[in-house]
Design a protein around this motif. Structure first.
Motif, PDB file in Angstrom:
ATOM      1  N   ILE A 273     -22.543  -8.333 -37.415  1.00 13.40           N
ATOM      2  CA  ILE A 273     -22.489  -6.880 -37.569  1.00 13.40           C
ATOM      3  C   ILE A 273     -21.050  -6.485 -37.890  1.00 13.40           C
ATOM      4  N   ASP A 274     -20.902  -5.549 -38.843  1.00 15.22           N
ATOM      5  CA  ASP A 274     -19.563  -5.081 -39.176  1.00 15.22           C
ATOM      6  C   ASP A 274     -19.186  -3.929 -38.251  1.00 15.22           C
ATOM      7  N   SER A 275     -17.878  -3.756 -38.067  1.00 12.75           N
ATOM      8  CA  SER A 275     -17.409  -2.742 -37.124  1.00 12.75           C
ATOM      9  C   SER A 275     -17.850  -1.336 -37.487  1.00 12.75           C
ATOM     10  N   ASP A 276     -17.853  -1.010 -38.793  1.00  9.75           N
ATOM     11  CA  ASP A 276     -18.219   0.374 -39.138  1.00  9.75           C
ATOM     12  C   ASP A 276     -19.717   0.630 -38.956  1.00  9.75           C
ATOM     13  N   VAL A 277     -20.515  -0.431 -38.792  1.00  7.92           N
ATOM     14  CA  VAL A 277     -21.923  -0.250 -38.442  1.00  7.92           C
ATOM     15  C   VAL A 277     -22.067  -0.127 -36.917  1.00  7.92           C
ATOM     16  N   ALA A 278     -21.366  -1.014 -36.203  1.00  9.69           N
ATOM     17  CA  ALA A 278     -21.439  -1.009 -34.736  1.00  9.69           C
ATOM     18  C   ALA A 278     -20.964   0.324 -34.167  1.00  9.69           C
ATOM     19  N   ASP A 279     -19.945   0.918 -34.809  1.00 13.52           N
ATOM     20  CA  ASP A 279     -19.389   2.181 -34.314  1.00 13.52           C
ATOM     21  C   ASP A 279     -19.897   3.373 -35.119  1.00 13.52           C
ATOM     22  N   GLY A 280     -20.853   3.129 -36.007  1.00 16.25           N
ATOM     23  CA  GLY A 280     -21.309   4.169 -36.924  1.00 16.25           C
ATOM     24  C   GLY A 280     -22.249   5.170 -36.287  1.00 16.25           C
ATOM     25  N   PRO A 281     -22.620   6.196 -37.061  1.00 19.53           N
ATOM     26  CA  PRO A 281     -23.429   7.292 -36.513  1.00 19.53           C
ATOM     27  C   PRO A 281     -24.848   6.882 -36.105  1.00 19.53           C
ATOM     28  N   PHE A 282     -25.363   5.766 -36.613  1.00 24.45           N
ATOM     29  CA  PHE A 282     -26.742   5.387 -36.287  1.00 24.45           C
ATOM     30  C   PHE A 282     -26.810   4.270 -35.258  1.00 24.45           C
ATOM     31  N   SER A 283     -25.646   3.910 -34.723  1.00 24.51           N
ATOM     32  CA  SER A 283     -25.608   2.883 -33.701  1.00 24.51           C
ATOM     33  C   SER A 283     -26.022   3.469 -32.348  1.00 24.51           C
ATOM     34  N   VAL A 284     -26.953   2.809 -31.659  1.00 24.59           N
ATOM     35  CA  VAL A 284     -27.357   3.248 -30.313  1.00 24.59           C
ATOM     36  C   VAL A 284     -27.018   2.157 -29.298  1.00 24.59           C
ATOM     37  N   ILE A 285     -26.014   1.358 -29.643  1.00 23.10           N
ATOM     38  CA  ILE A 285     -25.685   0.180 -28.838  1.00 23.10           C
ATOM     39  C   ILE A 285     -25.251   0.581 -27.426  1.00 23.10           C
ATOM     40  N   LEU A 286     -24.488   1.668 -27.309  1.00 20.03           N
ATOM     41  CA  LEU A 286     -24.070   2.080 -25.964  1.00 20.03           C
ATOM     42  C   LEU A 286     -25.193   2.809 -25.219  1.00 20.03           C
ATOM     43  N   ASP A 287     -26.093   3.469 -25.965  1.00 24.10           N
ATOM     44  CA  ASP A 287     -27.287   4.052 -25.321  1.00 24.10           C
ATOM     45  C   ASP A 287     -28.128   2.948 -24.683  1.00 24.10           C
ATOM     46  N   GLN A 288     -28.173   1.794 -25.357  1.00 21.90           N
ATOM     47  CA  GLN A 288     -28.926   0.667 -24.792  1.00 21.90           C
ATOM     48  C   GLN A 288     -28.362   0.291 -23.434  1.00 21.90           C
ATOM     49  N   VAL A 289     -27.027   0.271 -23.342  1.00 21.40           N
ATOM     50  CA  VAL A 289     -26.394  -0.126 -22.077  1.00 21.40           C
ATOM     51  C   VAL A 289     -26.709   0.899 -20.982  1.00 21.40           C
ATOM     52  N   THR A 290     -26.632   2.186 -21.330  1.00 19.63           N
ATOM     53  CA  THR A 290     -26.956   3.249 -20.365  1.00 19.63           C
ATOM     54  C   THR A 290     -28.414   3.131 -19.924  1.00 19.63           C
ATOM     55  N   ASN A 291     -29.308   2.946 -20.890  1.00 13.95           N
ATOM     56  CA  ASN A 291     -30.737   2.823 -20.572  1.00 13.95           C
ATOM     57  C   ASN A 291     -31.040   1.586 -19.740  1.00 13.95           C
ATOM     58  N   GLY A 292     -30.205   0.556 -19.882  1.00 11.35           N
ATOM     59  CA  GLY A 292     -30.423  -0.683 -19.138  1.00 11.35           C
ATOM     60  C   GLY A 292     -30.451  -0.451 -17.638  1.00 11.35           C
ATOM     61  N   VAL A 293     -29.561   0.406 -17.152  1.00 11.83           N
ATOM     62  CA  VAL A 293     -29.521   0.677 -15.706  1.00 11.83           C
ATOM     63  C   VAL A 293     -30.810   1.386 -15.281  1.00 11.83           C
ATOM     64  N   ALA A 294     -31.246   2.366 -16.058  1.00 14.46           N
ATOM     65  CA  ALA A 294     -32.458   3.134 -15.714  1.00 14.46           C
ATOM     66  C   ALA A 294     -33.699   2.234 -15.726  1.00 14.46           C
ATOM     67  N   VAL A 295     -33.800   1.374 -16.726  1.00 14.87           N
ATOM     68  CA  VAL A 295     -34.958   0.478 -16.821  1.00 14.87           C
ATOM     69  C   VAL A 295     -34.988  -0.475 -15.638  1.00 14.87           C
ATOM     70  N   ARG A 296     -33.832  -0.987 -15.265  1.00 15.57           N
ATOM     71  CA  ARG A 296     -33.787  -1.952 -14.148  1.00 15.57           C
ATOM     72  C   ARG A 296     -34.084  -1.249 -12.826  1.00 15.57           C
TER      73      ARG A 296
END
Lengths: 331, 183
Positions: A273-296
Motif C-alpha cells: 500500500i502506498d502512503s497516499d492511499v493509507a492516509d487518503g480520504p477513503f482509508s478506514v484503517i484507523l476506524d478498523q482499530v477503533t472498531n476492534g475494541v468494540a467488537v472484542r
C-alpha cells in the motif's frame, strides 16, 4: 430461543449469519463506552481473563486488553518468551495450570492452525481465538465487517476484494467466511504463488491483475506482505510486488468509483500500500482499530453469558428470565 | 392465549399524565436552566421525548435529552443465562453541575434505577439527580423512591404492568395483566 455463541469463538466458519449479525449489532452500543470520560462498565467485574500470546502482537493484544479492562475484567498477559512455555511446557499444561488458578476466559494467539480449538476442547474456560497459524483470526474478520457495515449500511451485496498474501493469511480466511455468510461478494487478488490452490471453492472470484480487482470492488482489504516471503521464494522482489500488486493512488484514480481502503496492519508502506492511499480520504484503517475494541467487548460480553447451568439454577430458584430482545417494562 | 388485562391509563389519560409530569419537572427545577432529561431504555426513552417536547412547547426552551441503557450495569448478569440485548446509551451534554431527571416507565424493584444511577455517575457529577416515573407499582427491593409519579398503583408480583408507546407498540397507554405462566 435466544441466540448465543456457545462456549468459544474459534472462527467465523462455524458461525451462522445470525450469530455474526448478533456480534456486530452488539458491538454498536459498545462503541459509545470508549467515548466516555470514564471508559469502564462493571459488566465483567470479578471475571479473570488470560491473554495467552505465543506470537508477537501489539494491536490485537492491546485491543483485547482494552476491551477486557473497559468491561472491568481482571487480566493477565502471558507471552511465550519469558514464561514456562519457553522451558518446554506444553500448551495444555500451561492452560491447565492457569485454569487451576480459577480463570474464566483465555484469549489465545498461536502459530499453529487449530491451536485455539485444541485448547477449547480441553479446558472449561471460554476460549477466544486471537489468530491461529494460517487458519482464522475471527475478531479481525468481525471488525473488518463492522467497519464495512458502518460505511455501506449493509454487507448484503457489497463487493470486497482481498489483495495480497492470501495463502498465509488467517485474516483472509476469516474475511471470506464471514463476508460470504453475510451476503457480500468476495474477490481475492495476488500473485498465484500467494493464493491457495482451489481458492475458488470458497466462493470467491480470483483476480490476477489488481487493476481488474479495483474496477470490480467496492472495498479493498489489503493484506500485509510478510517480508520473509521474499526470501522464501514466493515473490521475486518487494519492488516488483509493489509495481504489479501495490495499491497506489494512480491505480485507484482510474477506477470507475471510489473504493474504501482497509488494512489489518501492520502496514508496509510502499510495498502493498502506498502512503497516499493509507492516509487518503477513503482509508478506514484507523476506524478498523477503533472498531476492534468494540467488537472484542461484544464477543467477551456474549461469551461470558454462555453458562446454561447458571441460567438453570436461576430458573429453579424462581427468578424470572427476561424475554428475548426486550426488557419487560416492569423488571 | 388471551391474557386477562385491564387498563390503567388510556391514551388520553396517558397524554394528560405525561404533561403533568413535564410541568412538575419544570417546577422541581425552578425553570429549565441546567435541566437534562434522560430516559431509560427502552420505553423511558419515548416517554422522555414526549416530556421534552411538552417542556419546549410550554416553556419555549430546549432541554437536552439523553438515553441510558442499563444492561451492562445489571446486578443479575451472572445468572440470567444468554446475554440480554444491549441498547444504545447517549448522553449528549456534560452533566457536571446540572440537574438530571431520569425518566422510566414503571418503577418496581428499584434495581433498574440503582443501575441507572451507577451508570450516570460514570458520565459526571450532576448537582442533583431526580427520578420521574409514569407508574409506581410498589414492591421495592432497594431504598429508592421517585420524586415525580404519574400514577401509583398496587400490583401483585404475579401481575405485569406494561406501558405502551406509539413508536414501539402502535398505541399509547398502560395495561395490567397476569404474567404468562412459563412452562
Amino acid at each position: 430461543m435466544t441466540l448465543s455463541l456457545g462456549k468459544d469463538l474459534l472462527g467465523l466458519e462455524p458461525l451462522s449469519g445470525e450469530q455474526i449479525r448478533l456480534i456486530l449489532d452488539t458491538a454498536e452500543p459498545f462503541k459509545e463506552i470508549s467515548e466516555r470520560a470514564i471508559k469502564k462498565v462493571p459488566t465483567l467485574r470479578g471475571a479473570t481473563i488470560v491473554n495467552l500470546f505465543f506470537e508477537a502482537s501489539t494491536r490485537t493484544r492491546v485491543s483485547f486488553e482494552f476491551a477486557e479492562k473497559r468491561l472491568s475484567a481482571d487480566t493477565v498477559n502471558v507471552a511465550a518468551s519469558g514464561s514456562s512455555v519457553s522451558k518446554g511446557e506444553t500448551l495444555v499444561d500451561t492452560a491447565r495450570n492457569l485454569e487451576a488458578m480459577r480463570i474464566d476466559m483465555v484469549v489465545i494467539r498461536h502459530g499453529a492452525s487449530g491451536a485455539a480449538q485444541f485448547l477449547a476442547e480441553r479446558i472449561e474456560s471460554n476460549v477466544i481465538n486471537a489468530g491461529d497459524g494460517t487458519h482464522e483470526h475471527p475478531t479481525q474478520g468481525l471488525l473488518d465487517m463492522l467497519t464495512l457495515r458502518d460505511r455501506f449500511g449493509t454487507l448484503e451485496g457489497i463487493k470486497v476484494c482481498i489483495v495480497g498474501d492470501v495463502l498465509h493469511s488467517r485474516v483472509a480466511r476469516s474475511n471470506i467466511w464471514g463476508l460470504r455468510k453475510m451476503g457480500a461478494e468476495v474477490g481475492v487478488c495476488g500473485p498465484r504463488s500467494l493464493l491457495p490452490t482451489a481458492i475458488e471453492e470458497l466462493g470467491v472470484t480470483v483476480f490476477d491483475r489488481v487493476e481488474a480487482a479495483i474496477e470490480w470492488a467496492d472495498a479493498l482489504n489489503i493484506l500485509r506482505l510478510q517480508l520473509e516471503r521474499m526470501t522464501a521464494g514466493y515473490i521475486p522482489s518487494l519492488r516488483e510486488y509493489n509495481r504489479v500488486f501495490g495499491v497506489s493512488r494512480e491505480r485507484l484514480e482510474r477506477a470507475p468509483h471510489e473504493l474504501l481502503i482497509l488494512h489489518p496492519g501492520p502496514m508496509n508502506r510502499g510495498v502493498e500500500i502506498d502512503s497516499d492511499v493509507a492516509d487518503g480520504p477513503f482509508s478506514v484503517i484507523l476506524d478498523q482499530v477503533t472498531n476492534g475494541v468494540a467488537v472484542r467487548m461484544a464477543v467477551l460480553y456474549l461469551l461470558s453469558g454462555g453458562r446454561p447451568e447458571l441460567a438453570e439454577a436461576a430458573k429453579t430458584s424462581g427468578a424470572a428470565t427476561p424475554t428475548k430482545g426486550k426488557r419487560s417494562s416492569d423488571e | 392465549m388471551a391474557a386477562k388485562q385491564s387498563t390503567v391509563l388510556d391514551a388520553r389519560a396517558f397524554d394528560r399524565t405525561l404533561r403533568r409530569i413535564a410541568d412538575e419537572i419544570v417546577e422541581l427545577n425552578n425553570g429549565t436552566d441546567d435541566l437534562v432529561i434522560v430516559g431509560i431504555q427502552r420505553r423511558g426513552v419515548q416517554l422522555a421525548a414526549r416530556i421534552v417536547s411538552t417542556i419546549s412547547e410550554r416553556e419555549k426552551a430546549n432541554v437536552p435529552q439523553g438515553a441510558l441503557d442499563i444492561t451492562l450495569y445489571r446486578d443479575d448478569l451472572q445468572t440470567v443465562g444468554p446475554r440480554p440485548v444491549v441498547g444504545q446509551t447517549q448522553i449528549p451534554v456534560d452533566i457536571d453541575g446540572r440537574v438530571v431527571v431520569i425518566v422510566d416507565d414503571v418503577l418496581y424493584t428499584g434495581r433498574t434505577v440503582r443501575a441507572a444511577l451507577d451508570e450516570l455517575a460514570d458520565f459526571g457529577r450532576p448537582r442533583r439527580v431526580a427520578l420521574a416515573v409514569l407508574i409506581d407499582r410498589g414492591g421495592r427491593e432497594l431504598p429508592i423512591q421517585p420524586d415525580i409519579v404519574g400514577k401509583t398503583i398496587s400490583a401483585e408480583p404475579s401481575q405485569r404492568v406494561d406501558v405502551l408507546v406509539e413508536e414501539l407498540d402502535g398505541k399509547n397507554g398502560v395495561v395490567i395483566a397476569e404474567r404468562e405462566t412459563s412452562t
